[in-house]
Design a protein around this motif. Structure first.
Motif, short mmCIF file in Angstrom:
data_model
loop_
_atom_site.label_atom_id
_atom_site.label_comp_id
_atom_site.label_asym_id
_atom_site.label_seq_id
_atom_site.Cartn_x
_atom_site.Cartn_y
_atom_site.Cartn_z
N VAL A 210 71.47 12.98 101.45
CA VAL A 210 72.54 12.00 101.61
C VAL A 210 72.27 11.22 102.89
O VAL A 210 71.70 11.76 103.85
N ARG B 216 74.70 8.02 98.28
CA ARG B 216 75.46 9.19 97.88
C ARG B 216 74.54 10.39 97.71
O ARG B 216 73.32 10.26 97.60
N ALA B 217 75.14 11.58 97.68
CA ALA B 217 74.37 12.81 97.56
C ALA B 217 73.60 12.82 96.24
O ALA B 217 74.17 12.70 95.16
#
Length: 722
Positions: free
Chosen positions: A228, A218-219
């Protein structure tokens, strides 16, 4: 009596018997330790795909807590927005129902609106009455319940209505009101809503409308940007994302210089896994960083030299040993500073030997006189001929090193390569030797006639052959080349020389052809084009290293901003290098005041590089003949298809016009002059198979062959005149 006893009974007892030893079998292998149930549980927890990432890793857990806090703080505003969108959707739906829009549209399509007008009007009036009756009934019921049970009825009713409107107005695929009429800013919204990132890939045409991405990491916040990692759909390639980085940057509403896209390779990657990093702002707009070599007393030439930083701020080191370096750029882009950075690490190693040739004839390399074994500054023919003598000396030196390696044992010289211990052993006389040439195009273009073994050719051609030989064979013997030029065209630097220069660094150039000449063929189609760099980004270029860097061993190329090293820092490093050499007793040649001439053996060198015959140079001219435009650009663009039997048989005209940036009508007329007539063929597209105009690759190949045959004839005429 057993069979063994019978065999022993027939053996002569007079035969000598060896000593019989008594012993006990001992198993030295330690018993395998049994993994505890707690360890097994931890391993399962770390490897299970059912356990979320935030429950495995502390970094992801902290990020998940931050996301939860942000979501809680934003939830009231998101709820109100969903209620407003739901109210808008409900009003639109009610209005469409009241005015009988579906009935009206059907009548208009059947051209019977006038006949149905009375029915539509009656139905509209009836629905208005139903609406009014419903509103009155609901109001009366709520008022009665409010009188009976109090004001909590109003709160329950308004709350239920708000929840219903929020569900109706939620932003989800397939839900009404998902897309706003006016879109807001897209910058960094993908870090909060992954759907924005999916939409960006779709807008950039990197995935289909019905395809989506799979989130690997995830970012998360990394440095001064967000990172990401995603997996593309099946059959989609990460190389295409790297190639179309500009389109993806446009979809994400950031400048392409802020977007870094890499394919994840190795055990943790595959052909469809992409790692992205988006900077908060232009990473190269900040003041430059001074070279870290100022903070060290000495350096080891076998260690990669600190060269610059990438967009993420990671230090990028440039390997120097066992390779050669080519640096190219238009004037005033930081080419000389980049070359001095590469040489600075070698200067701080007292066991290296430097040959410095400054054909710019400026003050940039003046400080290197203190440490250089041979130094020259000038651009006249006499300087070119002196440089030629250097190359002859270096070729003879490399040959002598290989001969001495044959007499060394395998412990000292395991293979036909110089080792660190060998390079520091004065008795072997194999120090790391660097030939640093600024403005190498000047000697390569020199037309001064020279005679080699009774045959005449130009000094530039002979220098090109000597440099090519050194680039091929000298690095393993400890002799490396560092070449810089401001004219990176195919006529200046022969392809045979460019092909064997391992590391390439391209600062800003004029067009993609010059970028490909420095970085390699088809590099612009892979997303690496130094002509797209901004003029304001001094010292920023695309590095294609020959070896592992901090960005990873599998990275093909990366954008690097070189360290800043003004003249005062350069002089300090050269003074420090001279002091180190004086202390070690390795100061020789020009720096030591020894004006000895190179020991030359032209006959042996000419034999080593091919007898000194001009035939190789003539063949080089034929190979390097510059095809007329636009045929040269077409040949560069279709290099893979022209050089392989498995390539395409047909290329659409629209693709060539778009890739080369030419005017369609003029392009067609020019190609017709080369004997390439357009034809029609069917090609697969995103919308299916279509018939388009284009050119047969066989016709283009034939046109190129005709141009080369013409060049051969002209070259033979030139040789005859000579």
């Amino acid at each position: 009596m057993t069979n063994d006893d019978r065999e022993l009974a027939g053996v002569d007892s007079s035969l000598p018997v060896r000593a019989v030893l008594e012993g006990e079998f001992v198993n030295d292998v330690p018993p395998a330790e049994r993994t505890s149930w707690r360890r097994q549980a931890v391993n399962w927890w770390q490897r299970s795909p059912r356990v979320p990432l935030w429950a495995k890793d502390r970094v992801h857990a902290v990020q998940a807590v931050k996301d939860l806090v942000v979501a809680v703080l934003r939830s009231p505003f998101r709820f109100m927005g969903a209620v407003v969108r739901g109210l808008v959707v409900a009003v639109r739906w009610w209005r469409s129902w009241v005015i009988v829009r579906d009935y009206r549209e059907a009548a208009e399509q059947s051209e019977k609106l006038a006949d149905k007008f009375t029915d539509i009007r009656e139905l509209t009036l009836f629905r208005w009455k139903v609406t009014g009756a419903t509103v009155v009934t609901v109001a009366v019921v709520v008022a009665v319940l409010d009188l009976v049970y109090g004001h909590r009825v109003l709160w329950i009713a308004s709350g239920s209505a708000s929840v219903a409107l929020a569900i109706l107005g939620r932003r989800k695929d397939g839900s009404p009101g998902r897309k706003a009429v006016l879109a807001g800013p897209r910058t960094l919204t993908w870090t909060m809503d992954p759907q924005v990132l999916v939409d960006a890939f779709r807008d950039a045409k990197l995935i289909g409308k019905d395809e989506t991405l799979r989130l690997v990491d995830r970012a998360t916040r990394r440095g001064e940007g967000w990172a990401v990692t995603v997996d593309l759909p099946a059959t989609r390639k990460a190389a295409d994302v790297v190639k179309h980085r500009e389109a993806l940057a446009s979809a994400l509403a950031v400048d392409e210089i802020q977007l870094s896209v890499e394919r994840v390779r190795g055990n943790g990657g595959h052909a469809g896994r992409v790692a992205m990093w988006v900077a908060d702002e232009d990473p190269y707009a900040k003041p430059p960083i001074r070279t870290p070599l100022l903070g060290v007393h000495r350096w080891d030439a076998w260690r990669p030299v600190p060269f610059g930083t990438d967009a993420r701020g990671r230090r990028i080191d440039l390997p120097m040993v066992w390779t050669s370096v080519l640096i190219g750029a238009i004037p005033r882009q930081g080419k000389t500073m980049a070359e001095r950075l590469a040489a600075a690490g070698l200067i701080l190693d007292p066991h290296t030997r430097l040959y410095v040739a400054d054909f710019k004839n400026g003050k940039d390399w003046k400080a290197a006189e203190q440490v250089a074994h041979r130094f020259m500054s000038g651009d006249d023919s006499e300087h070119v001929l002196a440089f030629l003598d250097w190359l002859v000396e270096l070729v003879a030196d490399v040959q002598g090193r290989y001969r001495r390696m044959q007499d060394l044992d395998d412990l000292t010289c395991p293979e036909s390569k110089v080792t660190p211990d060998m390079s520091r052993d004065p008795s072997l006389d194999m120090p790391i030797t660097a030939l640093v040439v600024d403005e190498v195009q000047i000697p390569l273009e020199d037309r001064t006639p020279v005679e080699v073994q009774g045959k005449k050719l130009t000094a530039g051609e002979y220098i090109g052959e000597l440099l090519t030989w050194l680039a091929k064979k000298a690095p393993a013997a400890g002799v490396i080349l560092v070449l810089a030029t401001q004219r990176p065209d195919s006529k200046t630097i022969p392809s045979s020389l460019r092909a064997v220069l391992g590391s390439r660094f391209a600062l800003r150039v004029m067009d993609w052809r010059d970028s490909n000449i420095i970085l390699g063929e088809q590099m612009n189609t892979r997303g690496y084009d130094s002509s797209r760099l901004l003029p304001s980004h001094k010292g920023v270029g695309i590095l294609r290293p020959d070896g592992e860097t901090q960005a990873g061993a599998d990275v093909l190329a990366l954008t690097v901003r070189t360290f800043y090293m003004p003249n005062e820092d350069w002089r300090e490093i050269c003074q420090r290098g001279r002091a180190l050499r004086e202390a070690e007793g390795t100061l020789t040649g020009h720096a030591a005041g020894q004006a000895s001439q190179p020991v030359l053996d032209h006959a042996a060198v000419a034999k080593a590089i091919g007898g000194g015959a001009p035939a190789p140079a003539a063949a080089e001219r034929v190979d390097e003949i510059e095809l007329p435009e636009p045929l040269a650009s077409v040949a560069d663009y279709l290099a893979d298809d022209l050089g392989s039997d498995d390539g395409r048989d047909f290329v659409p005209t629209a693709e060539l016009v778009d890739a080369l940036g030419v005017e369609p009508k003029g392009f067609g007329l020019d190609m017709a002059e080369f004997g390439c007539s357009p034809t029609r063929d069917r090609v697969p597209t995103e919308d299916g198979v279509k018939q388009v105009r284009g050119y047969a690759v066989a016709d283009i190949r034939a046109a190129i062959q005709r141009a080369r045959e013409t060049a051969v004839i002209e070259a033979e005429v030139i040789d005859d005149d000579r």
